[in-house]
Design a protein around this motif. Structure first.
Motif, mmCIF file in Angstrom:
data_model
loop_
_atom_site.group_PDB
_atom_site.id
_atom_site.type_symbol
_atom_site.label_atom_id
_atom_site.label_comp_id
_atom_site.label_asym_id
_atom_site.label_seq_id
_atom_site.Cartn_x
_atom_site.Cartn_y
_atom_site.Cartn_z
ATOM 1 N N ASN A 10 -4.090 -3.991 -6.114
ATOM 2 C CA ASN A 10 -3.490 -2.757 -5.730
ATOM 3 C C ASN A 10 -2.367 -3.026 -4.975
ATOM 4 O O ASN A 10 -1.512 -4.023 -5.051
ATOM 5 C CB ASN A 10 -4.835 -2.070 -5.033
ATOM 6 N N ARG A 11 -1.664 -1.957 -4.297
ATOM 7 C CA ARG A 11 -0.321 -2.020 -3.988
ATOM 8 C C ARG A 11 -0.106 -3.131 -2.934
ATOM 9 O O ARG A 11 0.951 -3.415 -2.673
ATOM 10 C CB ARG A 11 -0.107 -0.780 -3.148
ATOM 11 N N VAL A 12 -1.187 -3.591 -2.045
ATOM 12 C CA VAL A 12 -1.193 -4.679 -1.263
ATOM 13 C C VAL A 12 -1.124 -6.118 -1.950
ATOM 14 O O VAL A 12 -1.048 -6.993 -1.156
ATOM 15 C CB VAL A 12 -2.024 -4.415 -0.032
ATOM 16 N N ASP A 39 -14.300 3.992 -2.960
ATOM 17 C CA ASP A 39 -14.467 3.961 -1.493
ATOM 18 C C ASP A 39 -13.186 3.284 -0.810
ATOM 19 O O ASP A 39 -12.638 3.839 0.192
ATOM 20 C CB ASP A 39 -15.277 2.798 -1.278
ATOM 21 N N ILE A 40 -12.391 2.675 -1.559
ATOM 22 C CA ILE A 40 -10.967 2.089 -1.054
ATOM 23 C C ILE A 40 -10.045 3.397 -1.021
ATOM 24 O O ILE A 40 -9.245 3.618 0.010
ATOM 25 C CB ILE A 40 -10.582 0.883 -1.899
ATOM 26 N N LEU A 41 -10.189 4.022 -2.206
ATOM 27 C CA LEU A 41 -9.027 5.217 -2.133
ATOM 28 C C LEU A 41 -9.434 6.264 -1.259
ATOM 29 O O LEU A 41 -8.565 6.895 -0.521
ATOM 30 C CB LEU A 41 -9.053 5.671 -3.588
ATOM 31 N N ALA A 42 -10.645 6.360 -0.727
ATOM 32 C CA ALA A 42 -11.227 7.671 -0.004
ATOM 33 C C ALA A 42 -10.555 6.945 1.386
ATOM 34 O O ALA A 42 -10.004 7.841 2.238
ATOM 35 C CB ALA A 42 -12.735 7.450 0.151
ATOM 36 N N GLU A 43 -10.567 5.890 1.660
ATOM 37 C CA GLU A 43 -10.165 5.235 3.046
ATOM 38 C C GLU A 43 -8.306 5.414 3.233
ATOM 39 O O GLU A 43 -7.770 5.989 4.284
ATOM 40 C CB GLU A 43 -10.224 3.793 3.339
ATOM 41 N N GLU A 44 -7.811 5.116 1.911
ATOM 42 C CA GLU A 44 -6.232 5.493 1.875
ATOM 43 C C GLU A 44 -5.972 6.907 2.148
ATOM 44 O O GLU A 44 -5.179 7.163 2.876
ATOM 45 C CB GLU A 44 -5.912 4.854 0.699
ATOM 46 N N LYS A 46 -7.601 9.152 4.082
ATOM 47 C CA LYS A 46 -7.783 9.397 5.447
ATOM 48 C C LYS A 46 -6.408 9.115 5.885
ATOM 49 O O LYS A 46 -6.143 9.634 7.234
ATOM 50 C CB LYS A 46 -8.780 8.612 5.675
ATOM 51 N N HIS A 47 -5.779 7.782 5.617
ATOM 52 C CA HIS A 47 -4.423 7.578 6.375
ATOM 53 C C HIS A 47 -3.256 8.306 5.397
ATOM 54 O O HIS A 47 -2.154 7.950 5.763
ATOM 55 C CB HIS A 47 -4.130 6.033 6.040
ATOM 56 N N GLY A 48 -3.560 9.398 4.693
ATOM 57 C CA GLY A 48 -2.338 9.892 4.105
ATOM 58 C C GLY A 48 -1.588 9.603 2.771
ATOM 59 O O GLY A 48 -0.402 9.759 2.872
ATOM 60 N N ARG A 49 -2.313 8.745 2.164
ATOM 61 C CA ARG A 49 -1.719 7.935 0.979
ATOM 62 C C ARG A 49 -2.848 8.200 -0.130
ATOM 63 O O ARG A 49 -3.961 7.618 0.058
ATOM 64 C CB ARG A 49 -1.250 6.558 1.475
ATOM 65 N N LEU A 50 -2.424 8.195 -1.293
ATOM 66 C CA LEU A 50 -3.145 7.946 -2.593
ATOM 67 C C LEU A 50 -2.293 7.348 -3.585
ATOM 68 O O LEU A 50 -1.060 7.956 -4.046
ATOM 69 C CB LEU A 50 -3.820 9.355 -3.163
ATOM 70 N N ASP A 51 -2.392 6.006 -3.789
ATOM 71 C CA ASP A 51 -1.683 5.282 -4.679
ATOM 72 C C ASP A 51 -2.763 4.723 -5.892
ATOM 73 O O ASP A 51 -3.649 3.966 -5.614
ATOM 74 C CB ASP A 51 -1.005 4.043 -4.188
ATOM 75 N N MET A 52 -2.384 5.618 -7.051
ATOM 76 C CA MET A 52 -3.429 5.232 -8.142
ATOM 77 C C MET A 52 -3.142 4.128 -8.875
ATOM 78 O O MET A 52 -3.749 3.542 -9.928
ATOM 79 C CB MET A 52 -3.439 6.573 -8.959
ATOM 80 N N ARG A 53 -2.134 3.388 -8.537
ATOM 81 C CA ARG A 53 -1.544 2.069 -9.218
ATOM 82 C C ARG A 53 -2.604 0.870 -8.759
ATOM 83 O O ARG A 53 -2.377 0.549 -7.781
ATOM 84 C CB ARG A 53 -0.166 1.747 -9.052
ATOM 85 N N GLY A 54 -3.439 0.543 -9.593
ATOM 86 C CA GLY A 54 -4.265 -0.598 -9.208
ATOM 87 C C GLY A 54 -5.558 -0.776 -10.244
ATOM 88 O O GLY A 54 -5.609 0.435 -11.184
ATOM 89 N N LEU A 55 -6.371 -1.673 -10.077
ATOM 90 C CA LEU A 55 -7.398 -2.072 -11.047
ATOM 91 C C LEU A 55 -8.096 -3.035 -10.198
ATOM 92 O O LEU A 55 -8.004 -3.664 -9.240
ATOM 93 C CB LEU A 55 -6.945 -2.459 -12.453
#
Lengths: 84, 239
Positions: A10-12, A39-44, A46-55
């Motif tokens: 993902n982004r990191v 689960d990972i996107l839900a946490e992101e 909550k921090h105000g970010r949704l980055d759909m680039r990942g797998l």
């Protein structure tokens, strides 16, 4: 039960799964991969970010490229102006 | 066999030689159980409580379908189910997460303690209150801390609890859990757990490797967690 490895990209960057997890079959591993992505996107979110680039790349002992579950496959996203 | 249990009690109170003899005399036997064994099953009637001698065990609630929540980890020295003495059955399982050894204490002995040893009774009452405090802290983590803080908090808690019983060496302790078991403590999925571990490792705070937690920067770990050890009631005083 066969053991599958769920590697996250993902982004990191890449997070390798060294432990793996047992699932009855690849379909069950793909279902679990989708739940992990949510689960990972839900946490992101909550921090105000949704980055759909990942797998999540699913591997087993024989095949490092057994299957891929893109983030977009795990989540139905409807943007403003689109019809739901 | 129960030296670590006495270390844990003596961290919070003074235990006399007579009281120690009474505690030691209550151990009726021991049990070795392999990892992944349910030691006490929820809702089964119970007549014995278990002191963890070695290994890691947990309290576990299971919704079925792989949806389970570990509500407390137990380290050597813990009386994993002294609350079972008054409850008579547990509303959760006690599960051995690693190979474990337990010292067995019949409830008849605890009954005798409540009748003959008022101070020891208060010591064990304190013990159940301490477990309740740990449950409250976990509820706070599960409800309000983000994944990173939740994980950092768990590692801080175990650091303190294992140090009390002499199981922290050079900033590291054994925690031979799988990623899945760790994720069952934290209420997140295994890949999310793995991702969170990698983040804490890349920041140079803590590492979870080969069944060991290696704390590189305890102050930073406590800061990430927002850790305040007062809920572990670490003062030695008359209870």
């Amino acid at each position: 039960m066969p053991r599958f490895y769920l590697h996250l990209e993902n982004r990191v960057g890449l997070t390798r799964d060294h432990d793996g997890q047992e699932f009855p079959d690849l379909a069950a591993a793909r279902t679990a991969a989708a739940a992990n992505i949510r689960d990972i996107l839900a946490e992101e979110v909550k921090h105000g970010r949704l980055d759909m680039r990942g797998l999540i790349r699913i591997a087993d002992a024989q095949d490092p490229q057994l299957s891929v579950v893109p983030f977009a496959e795990a989540l139905a996203v409807t943007l403003e102006g689109e019809s739901g | 066999m129960i030296d670590k249990h006495l270390l844990k009690l003596r961290a919070r109170d003074v235990i006399s030689a007579e009281e120690e003899a009474f505690i030691r005399g209550g151990v009726s036997g021991s049990a070795k159980v392999p990892r992944d064994t349910v030691v006490v099953r929820a809702f089964d009637p119970i007549h014995t409580s278990n002191i963890l001698v070695s290994g890691i065990a947990c309290r576990l609630k299971d919704l079925g379908n792989g949806r389970r929540q570990i509500t407390e980890l137990h380290v050597p020295g813990d009386f994993t189910d002294v609350h079972g003495f008054s409850l008579k059955y547990l509303d959760h399982d006690i599960l051995a997460l690693t190979d474990c050894q337990f010292a067995l204490v019949p409830h008849a002995h605890l009954q005798e303690m409540t009748e003959r040893h008022a101070h020891l009774t208060r010591v064990y009452w304190f013990g159940t209150n301490l477990d309740a405090a740990i449950h409250r802290e976990w509820a706070l983590s599960l409800g309000r801390r983000d994944a990173t803080a939740r994980m950092a908090h768990l590692f801080c808690e175990l650091y303190v609890r294992l140090e009390l019983v002499g199981l922290v060496r050079q900033g590291a302790y054994d925690l031979p859990l799988t990623q899945v078991e760790l994720s069952d403590c934290l209420g997140i999925t295994p890949v999310h757990t793995n991702r969170t571990l990698q983040q804490l490792r890349s920041e140079g705070v803590v590492e979870f490797r080969s069944g060991q937690v290696i704390v590189h920067d305890l102050a930073a770990l406590e800061a990430v967690a927002g850790f305040d050890p007062r809920y572990l009631y670490l003062q030695r005083m008359q209870r």
